[in-house]
Design an enzyme around this catalytic site. Structure first.
Site, PDB file in Angstrom:
ATOM      1  N   HIS A 133      -5.100  -3.174  13.092  1.00  0.00           N
ATOM      2  CA  HIS A 133      -4.805  -1.721  13.196  1.00  0.00           C
ATOM      3  C   HIS A 133      -3.298  -1.473  13.246  1.00  0.00           C
ATOM      4  O   HIS A 133      -2.859  -0.478  13.818  1.00  0.00           O
ATOM      5  CB  HIS A 133      -5.483  -1.094  14.413  1.00  0.00           C
ATOM      6  N   GLU A 143       8.417  -1.632  -3.487  1.00  0.00           N
ATOM      7  CA  GLU A 143       7.861  -0.279  -3.648  1.00  0.00           C
ATOM      8  C   GLU A 143       7.286  -0.092  -5.043  1.00  0.00           C
ATOM      9  O   GLU A 143       6.227   0.511  -5.231  1.00  0.00           O
ATOM     10  CB  GLU A 143       8.941   0.775  -3.398  1.00  0.00           C
TER      11      GLU A 143
END
Ligand code: ARG
Length: 467
Positions: free
Chosen positions: A165, A299
């Site tokens: 998480h 990216e």
């Protein structure tokens, strides 16, 4: 040198029964030459094998074969030297080459298309192209895996927080984390290897759709072109592009893996993490903010994954409503496929180079792991081993963490007497486990994060690569 710069009477190869020419727009709309010319080398290979078979089966003469081979070799050189003139009027790579061949060697060139159609020809070209691409991609993945192994080997003792998480969960080594990507890429290689089996079947001989009335020998052609076998149904051979779709699915998974890795590199490079720094050659600055160093390459890998996924969906959609057999829709298979291959190849080359340019900030990784009570599970396991049911141990540790949190310190920084307030079963030996290194070392089974196990995994990886 004589150049094939104009088409005789501006007539199409197939236009015998037509009364009017197509408009300029339709010509442009239906042509594929702008992108399928990159299949030329495979088209020539396929044609030579086909002609050799035709000659062996006495469908064409040996003189014709010699002329065809000479002509095609010359055309190959012309293309290599950028002397070949590609004509839009000739639609595609197949007709451009055939027309030039006929200009060079006369009637022999016109006989090459005996017992063949562009439908089985193009399917063959694409399969040859894809087979070579898969081989190149597998080599590049393995190069990246080697870079991963080398980097992992330097970091089997480098503690970082393992996350679930995206919250600190348990300490792992950076080497272990990197080796997770090695595993993903290993499956990617397996998938491509498997996909290659289905790519490597020969469609030629299916002709337009029903096969040929000539006594052709498809096995002979398959063997000459290095195919493992032939497509056994002529309709299927010219029609399906499932092999290309399957490849695009493999590619989408590879890009997805690299995209996840990219996401992590981007996060780790953020000063809030500060785990790594990428070499400057993979980053750019900002035109307004002088302090910025942006991880552009990861990216873009993440971004380009979108287009690769898109290509997979494009091909699936292209195929889904086509009746048997060949339909011109299939001409649309090429651009997504080529772009998938090109993007993947560039991405893998850059990524491999990027691996060697990663600078690791050991302190930042360690202190981040220290902040998140990463060894809480170790304390619970410790108590469980002393006889406490795991659920009760969980509760005890939760309280201990709460206490440490209020004191703003790590579990390993509490005194034994403080720890014993939560359970009398805690002893001095607990401290060996409460440290990050102790926790990591204790996960000592195959697949675990202990340095010994990660080193063993790296060894297995090296063996696998050498196979
Ligand atoms: N350029 C075409 C393609 O890529 C070649 C096959 C054309 N076949 C035909 N029957 N028009 O699919």
């Amino acid at each position: 040198m004589e150049k094939n710069s104009s088409v005789e009477n501006n007539k199409k190869t197939w236009s015998g029964r037509f009364n009017e020419p197509v408009s300029q727009l339709v010509q442009r709309y239906t042509a594929s030459i702008s992108f399928d010319k990159r299949l030329a080398e495979y088209d020539i290979q396929g044609s030579i094998a086909h002609a050799q078979m035709l000659s062996a089966k006495k469908i064409i003469s040996n003189e014709d074969l010699i002329a065809i081979e000479q002509g095609l070799n010359q055309i190959y050189d012309e293309i290599q030297n950028d002397q070949f003139v590609w004509l839009l009027e000739l639609e595609d790579v197949h007709l451009n080459i055939e027309k030039r061949l006929t200009a060079l060697v006369g009637d022999a060139g016109k006989r090459l298309h005996t017992a063949r159609s562009r439908n089985d020809q193009v399917a063959t070209d694409v399969r040859l192209y894809l087979r070579a691409s898969i081989d190149a991609i597998i080599r590049l993945i393995k190069a990246m895996q080697l870079a991963l192994l080398n980097l992992s080997g330097q970091h089997t003792n480098t503690v970082m927080p393992g996350f679930t998480h995206l919250q600190v969960a348990q300490p792992v080594s950076f080497g272990h984390h990197l080796m997770a990507y090695f595993e993903m890429l290993k499956r990617d290689v397996d998938r491509l290897t498997d996909c290659r089996k289905r790519v490597n079947k020969l469609p030629l001989g299916a002709a337009a759709l029903a096969g040929s009335s000539y006594p052709i020998d498809r096995e002979m052609v398959a063997q000459k072109l290095g195919f493992d076998g032939i497509c056994e149904n002529s309709l299927d051979a010219v029609s399906d592009r499932d092999f290309a779709i399957e490849f695009c699915a493999c590619a989408a998974l590879i890009m997805t893996h690299l995209s996840r890795f990219s996401e992590e590199l981007i996060l780790w490079m953020n000063p809030a993490f500060g785990f790594i720094d990428l070499a400057d050659r993979f980053c750019t600055g900002s035109s307004i903010m002088p302090q910025k160093k942006n991880p552009d390459v990861p990216e873009l890998v993440r971004g380009k994954t979108g287009r690769i996924n898109g290509h997979l969906v494009a091909l699936l959609t292209l195929m889904k409503a086509q009746p048997l057999a060949y339909n011109k829709d299939n001409q649309e298979d090429k651009e997504p496929l080529f772009d998938t291959v090109d993007t993947l190849i560039d991405t893998l080359i850059i990524y491999t180079d990027m691996m060697s340019g990663i600078r690791v900030n050991l302190e930042a990784m360690r202190s981040s792991a220290m902040k998140g009570y990463a060894t809480a599970t170790d304390l619970a396991d410790y108590l469980t081993k002393k006889g406490l049911p795991f659920r009760d141990a969980h509760e005890v540790v939760a309280k201990t963490v709460q206490y440490a949190e209020n004191k703003n310190c790590d579990l390993s920084e509490l005194d034994l007497s403080e720890l014993q307030k939560f359970s009398v079963q805690i002893d001095q030996d607990v401290f060996a486990l409460l440290t990050l290194d102790g926790s990591m070392k204790s996960r000592d089974h195959i697949g675990g994060t202990s340095p010994a196990q990660v080193n063993a995994a790296i060894e297995r990886g090296r063996k696998w690569l050498a196979d």
